[in-house]
Scaffold this active site. Structure first.
Site, PDB file in Angstrom:
ATOM      1  N   ARG A  50      43.550  33.037  16.531  1.00 53.99           N
ATOM      2  CA  ARG A  50      44.140  32.333  17.676  1.00 53.99           C
ATOM      3  C   ARG A  50      45.532  32.898  17.931  1.00 53.99           C
ATOM      4  NH1 ARG A  50      46.683  27.940  16.571  1.00 53.99           N
ATOM      5  NH2 ARG A  50      45.037  26.999  15.321  1.00 53.99           N
ATOM      6  N   TYR A 102      45.450  28.885  45.217  1.00 56.75           N
ATOM      7  CA  TYR A 102      44.086  28.718  44.712  1.00 56.75           C
ATOM      8  C   TYR A 102      43.809  27.239  44.407  1.00 56.75           C
ATOM      9  CZ  TYR A 102      40.080  29.142  41.596  1.00 56.75           C
ATOM     10  OH  TYR A 102      38.850  29.001  41.008  1.00 56.75           O
ATOM     11  N   ASP A 174      50.440  34.624  41.375  1.00 58.26           N
ATOM     12  CA  ASP A 174      49.031  34.835  41.058  1.00 58.26           C
ATOM     13  C   ASP A 174      48.619  36.131  41.766  1.00 58.26           C
ATOM     14  OD1 ASP A 174      46.234  34.890  41.054  1.00 58.26           O
ATOM     15  OD2 ASP A 174      46.055  32.707  41.145  1.00 58.26           O
ATOM     16  N   LYS A 199      37.915  38.396  38.187  1.00 60.97           N
ATOM     17  CA  LYS A 199      37.691  39.012  39.483  1.00 60.97           C
ATOM     18  C   LYS A 199      37.798  40.542  39.385  1.00 60.97           C
ATOM     19  CE  LYS A 199      37.582  34.641  40.410  1.00 60.97           C
ATOM     20  NZ  LYS A 199      38.694  33.862  40.898  1.00 60.97           N
TER      21      LYS A 199
END
Ligand SMILES: *Cc1c(COP(=O)(O)O)cnc(C)c1O
Length: 389
Positions: A50, A102, A174, A199
């Protein structure tokens, strides 16, 4: 800031290039959660996945180099990246988001962070003068996208960053729609870049991932702490897939954009089409600003058919182009913002901001462009009102 003069080369050799131990040209998938320690207090620098994993670290070094930052962070999704960045703020802080941010970013602020005392307000970030006046002492960051969904609205990123700097607050961008191949917000003055790597960066619609990059060392330390503390990290296999996707980002985007420019012109000249939204058209809102801050207009196009065209028939009659959420993959996808990505917005507000029932969003893929145009043309013909047939 990259070790390479050209981003095309950095995409392939940036970050950690291959495996020093074996000479493998690809970074291995370190599918491990933990690392053996030789003795108390003696470790290899890797303790628990992690906190750090070599495959993820290679991806993180790569995206930092591509965006011109000092540190990169990889997450389980774009929303995990955004949420971790938003976790840097405190109770009482307010974040200004652009009106076309978004939907998931709006939702997490409205439904999650608001409950923790972090508030938000929505502003038109294309109007810098008015934005400047909206910055009260509780505002701690501006969160913007350019071009933004679904009308491909362009915001002046350097302008926004200058306003934020003047007020001593952060600019978060973003950069999903452009990627560092077309636009590098940190070089324009932004402090944090976030991505849905699901994307274009991944590029093959085969993974969900998020990335964040920062310039400032102190901010990097805080984000590293928050990434480890909240734990929404990207796994080793998906990190490998994403590194693999990024290698071809340059050639993919060159083709995506070439196709998009052709299709935008085709749509613009079509009698059935009322409006085309594409930042690469000289008639588009923000064309000059986009030209200044990005390499080109990208590969997302929205367009609207004239009244009377049967939108249901249009979508039903496409054969090559799939009706689906998401974008940025090698295959072309269409969506209907009014009933899909923006369905949660009440109709009157939707119509006011231009998200009409006739609006179609197209993620232009890298197929042969003539085949895409043939598909679009057949669907438009099928959707034509009977009176015109
Ligand atoms: C898809 C998307 C996101 C969210 O990313 P996920 O990987 O789906 O969590 C954020 N911003 C933009 C612009 C997007 O298109």
């Amino acid at each position: 800031m990259s070790n390479f003069n050209h981003i095309e080369t950095a995409l392939i050799h940036g970050g950690i290039d291959g495996d020093a131990q074996t000479g493998a040209v690809n970074v291995p998938i370190y599918q491990t959660s933990t690392y053996r320690q030789a003795g108390l207090g003696e470790n290899t620098g890797w303790e628990y996945s992690r906190t750090g994993n070599p495959t993820r670290a290679a991806l993180e070094a790569l995206i930092a180099e591509l965006e011109g930052g000092t540190a990169g962070f990889a997450f389980a999704s774009g929303m995990a990246a955004t949420s971790t960045v938003l976790s840097l703020f405190n109770k009482g802080d307010r974040i200004i988001i652009s009106s076309n941010v978004y939907g998931g970013t709006f939702r997490v602020l409205d439904k999650v962070f608001k409950n923790f005392g972090i508030s938000y307000s929505i502003e038109d970030t294309t109007d810098l003068e008015s934005l400047d006046k909206k910055i009260a002492p509780d505002v701690k960051a501006l969160f913007v996208e350019s071009p933004a969904n679904p009308l491909l609205t362009v915001t002046d990123l350097a302008g926004v960053a200058a306003i934020a700097k003047k007020h001593g607050i952060l600019t978060i961008v973003d950069n999903t729609f452009m990627t560092p191949y077309l636009q590098r917000p940190l070089e324009l003055g932004a402090d944090i870049v976030v991505h849905s790597a699901t994307k274009y960066l991944g590029g093959h619609s085969d993974l969900v991932a998020g990335l964040a990059v920062v310039k400032d060392k102190g901010l990097a330390e805080r984000l590293a702490f928050t990434q480890n503390a909240t734990g929404a990290v990207l796994g080793p296999f998906d990190s490998f897939l994403l590194i693999r996707g990024i290698k071809t980002l340059g050639v993919r985007l060159d083709r995506h954009v070439e196709n998009a420019e052709r299709i935008a012109r085709y749509l613009q000249n079509h009698e059935a089409v009322k409006n085309v939204y594409y930042p690469g058209l000289s008639t588009a809102q923000g064309y000059e600003i986009n030209k200044r801050q990005a390499k080109n207009g990208g590969a997302m196009i929205s367009f609207e058919l004239h009244e009377g065209y049967d939108i249901k028939k249009f979508f039903k009659s496409l054969h090559l182009i799939s009706l689906a959420e998401s974008l940025g993959g090698v295959e072309s996808l269409v969506c209907h913002p009014a009933t899909m990505t923006h369905a949660s917005i009440p109709k009157d507000i939707r119509e006011k901001v231009g998200i009409t029932d006739g609006l179609i969003r197209l993620s232009v893929g890298i197929e042969k462009v003539d085949d895409l145009i043939t598909d679009l043309n057949a669907a438009i013909v099928a959707a034509t009102p009977a009176a015109r047939n």
